[in-house]
Design a protein around this motif. Structure first.
Motif, PDB file in Angstrom:
ATOM      1  N   ASP A 171       0.843  -1.179   0.000  1.00 25.48           N
ATOM      2  CA  ASP A 171       0.000   0.000   0.000  1.00 25.48           C
ATOM      3  C   ASP A 171       0.889   1.243   0.000  1.00 25.48           C
ATOM      4  N   PRO A 172       0.614   2.198  -0.899  1.00 23.36           N
ATOM      5  CA  PRO A 172       1.456   3.395  -0.963  1.00 23.36           C
ATOM      6  C   PRO A 172       1.591   4.128   0.366  1.00 23.36           C
ATOM      7  N   SER A 173       0.576   4.054   1.208  1.00 21.17           N
ATOM      8  CA  SER A 173       0.680   4.740   2.504  1.00 21.17           C
ATOM      9  C   SER A 173       1.707   4.074   3.416  1.00 21.17           C
ATOM     10  N   ASP A 174       2.117   2.845   3.086  1.00 23.58           N
ATOM     11  CA  ASP A 174       3.127   2.137   3.874  1.00 23.58           C
ATOM     12  C   ASP A 174       4.537   2.315   3.326  1.00 23.58           C
ATOM     13  N   TRP A 175       4.685   3.011   2.203  1.00 27.68           N
ATOM     14  CA  TRP A 175       6.004   3.198   1.607  1.00 27.68           C
ATOM     15  C   TRP A 175       6.860   4.097   2.495  1.00 27.68           C
ATOM     16  N   VAL A 176       8.100   3.732   2.662  1.00 28.21           N
ATOM     17  CA  VAL A 176       9.031   4.569   3.420  1.00 28.21           C
ATOM     18  C   VAL A 176       9.226   5.903   2.701  1.00 28.21           C
ATOM     19  N   ALA A 213      -6.831  14.925 -12.372  1.00 27.57           N
ATOM     20  CA  ALA A 213      -6.071  13.832 -11.754  1.00 27.57           C
ATOM     21  C   ALA A 213      -4.586  14.165 -11.690  1.00 27.57           C
ATOM     22  N   PHE A 214      -4.110  14.989 -12.636  1.00 30.64           N
ATOM     23  CA  PHE A 214      -2.702  15.376 -12.615  1.00 30.64           C
ATOM     24  C   PHE A 214      -2.556  16.697 -11.887  1.00 30.64           C
ATOM     25  N   ALA A 216       0.573  10.022  -6.161  1.00 31.32           N
ATOM     26  CA  ALA A 216       0.649   9.755  -7.600  1.00 31.32           C
ATOM     27  C   ALA A 216       0.323   8.298  -7.886  1.00 31.32           C
ATOM     28  N   SER A 217       0.839   7.397  -7.074  1.00 30.85           N
ATOM     29  CA  SER A 217       0.578   5.973  -7.268  1.00 30.85           C
ATOM     30  C   SER A 217      -0.902   5.662  -7.142  1.00 30.85           C
ATOM     31  N   ARG A 218      -1.553   6.231  -6.141  1.00 27.21           N
ATOM     32  CA  ARG A 218      -2.991   5.998  -5.955  1.00 27.21           C
ATOM     33  C   ARG A 218      -3.795   6.534  -7.141  1.00 27.21           C
ATOM     34  N   ARG A 219      -3.425   7.712  -7.627  1.00 25.59           N
ATOM     35  CA  ARG A 219      -4.147   8.286  -8.764  1.00 25.59           C
ATOM     36  C   ARG A 219      -3.921   7.466 -10.037  1.00 25.59           C
ATOM     37  N   ILE A 220      -2.708   6.996 -10.229  1.00 22.91           N
ATOM     38  CA  ILE A 220      -2.412   6.137 -11.380  1.00 22.91           C
ATOM     39  C   ILE A 220      -3.254   4.876 -11.300  1.00 22.91           C
ATOM     40  N   ASP A 221      -3.289   4.250 -10.138  1.00 25.30           N
ATOM     41  CA  ASP A 221      -4.094   3.031  -9.960  1.00 25.30           C
ATOM     42  C   ASP A 221      -5.569   3.299 -10.239  1.00 25.30           C
TER      43      ASP A 221
END
Length: 76
Positions: free
Chosen positions: A20-25, A51-52, A61-66
Motif C-alpha cells: 500500500d502506498p501509505s506504507d512506503w518509506v 487527476a494530474f 501519484a501511485s494511488r491516482r495512477i491506480d
C-alpha cells in the motif's frame, strides 16, 4: 549441490512486491519523473485533467495512477 529452498520455484511466492502506498518509506517524497509523465498521459487519455497535479507525493501519484488504470479497464 545442496537442496536449499529456491523461492523462485514457489507456485505462490510471498507477495512483498505489492505494498500500500501509505506504507512506503519514501511515500512522502515527491513523485518521480516517470510517475508524473505516466499520470499526465493517463489523465489526458481518460479526460480527467484534475487527476494530474504538480507537487504530488509518490504515494498520491501511485494511488491516482491506480485509479485511472482501473477506470481504463472498466471502459475497455
Amino acid at each position: 549441490m545442496t537442496d536449499a529452498h529456491n523461492p523462485k520455484m514457489d507456485a505462490h511466492p510471498a507477495g512483498n512486491t505489492e505494498k500500500d502506498p501509505s506504507d512506503w518509506v519514501s511515500g512522502d517524497d515527491a513523485m518521480t519523473g516517470a510517475q508524473a509523465s505516466y499520470l499526465k498521459t493517463l489523465s489526458e487519455e481518460m479526460d480527467a485533467p484534475d487527476a494530474f497535479e504538480e507537487g504530488l507525493t509518490k504515494a498520491e501519484a501511485s494511488r491516482r495512477i491506480d485509479e485511472l488504470k482501473g477506470r481504463q479497464k472498466s471502459n475497455a
